[in-house]
Design a protein around this motif. Structure first.
Motif, short mmCIF file in Angstrom:
data_model
loop_
_atom_site.label_atom_id
_atom_site.label_comp_id
_atom_site.label_asym_id
_atom_site.label_seq_id
_atom_site.Cartn_x
_atom_site.Cartn_y
_atom_site.Cartn_z
N ALA A 24 0.82 -1.21 0.00
CA ALA A 24 0.00 0.00 0.00
C ALA A 24 0.85 1.27 0.00
O ALA A 24 0.43 2.32 -0.49
N GLN A 25 2.08 1.16 0.53
CA GLN A 25 2.98 2.31 0.60
C GLN A 25 3.88 2.43 -0.63
O GLN A 25 4.73 3.31 -0.70
N GLN A 76 -5.02 2.40 6.23
CA GLN A 76 -4.61 2.65 4.85
C GLN A 76 -5.72 2.30 3.86
O GLN A 76 -5.74 2.76 2.75
#
Length: 211
Positions: free
Chosen positions: A135-136, A211
């Motif tokens: 996700a990052q 997130q």
């Protein structure tokens, strides 16, 4: 009667009650200098206690000339393993951390053996770390290591230095249980991992949900 029903409404209350009966009965026999400390009545109580504690894992409880024999219920353990595998798969495939709750509830059961518990902690750590790093924007391969992912999350300040320390301890101490090589963890390290893994994994779950 209502209070009595409430007292026995939980498994823990029932087990505690059986323990109290057992202790009082043994104390009474010792006080009265009974020659037979362990008779069929105490065996029956021990049987009830065993089933109360491990009932879902036992298929037979036999008392005979050779002593007490317990036969484990393999089917229930197979179902447990299947549920664990499905939860880990869903975390890996969907990135939905809610599946961690049921997994930890099953794994943290006192009746689970330590080896499988440590393995699942490690696999859950890897699955959650992959989803957070993905996700990052981290470039992940099939064999991206836990060391790289933990270092990435720490470098990006996604996790604190303390959390990174805990995750690394889990990683190092569970390596042997998955791969069978390297230095086996000490007793103290195993105790630490059993203590810190549930809250550390829940912390990653919260990060993933954010997130």
């Amino acid at each position: 009667m209502r209070k009595i029903r409430q007292l026995f409404s939980t498994k823990q209350a029932f087990i505690s009650f059986i323990y109290i009966i057992l202790v009082l009965d043994v104390a009474y026999r010792i006080f009265n200098r009974s020659d037979a400390i362990l008779d069929w009545q105490l065996v029956a109580i021990l049987g009830l206690l065993t089933f109360a504690t491990l009932g879902d894992r036992i298929s037979e409880f036999i008392v005979g000339k050779e002593g007490i024999t317990l036969k484990q219920n393999i089917d229930s353990q197979i179902l447990e393993a299947k549920q664990d595998a499905e939860s880990l798969q869903l975390i890996n495939e969907t990135g939905n951390a809610k599946y961690l709750d049921g997994l930890l509830k099953r794994v943290n059961n006192p009746n689970r053996d330590i080896w499988s518990r440590l393995i699942i902690y490690r696999l859950a750590l890897r699955a959650l770390s992959r989803q957070i790093c993905k996700a990052q924007g981290m470039d992940l391969g099939e064999t991206t290591s836990l060391t790289e992912m933990i270092s990435y999350m720490q470098g990006k300040r996604i996790i604190t230095d303390q959390i990174a320390h805990d995750l690394n301890l889990i990683k190092y101490s569970t390596f042997f249980f998955e791969w069978g090589t390297g230095r086996p963890p000490t007793v103290e390290e195993i105790k630490q991992v059993l203590s810190i893994s549930p809250p550390a994994l829940k912390h990653l779950e919260d990060l993933l949900e954010q997130q």
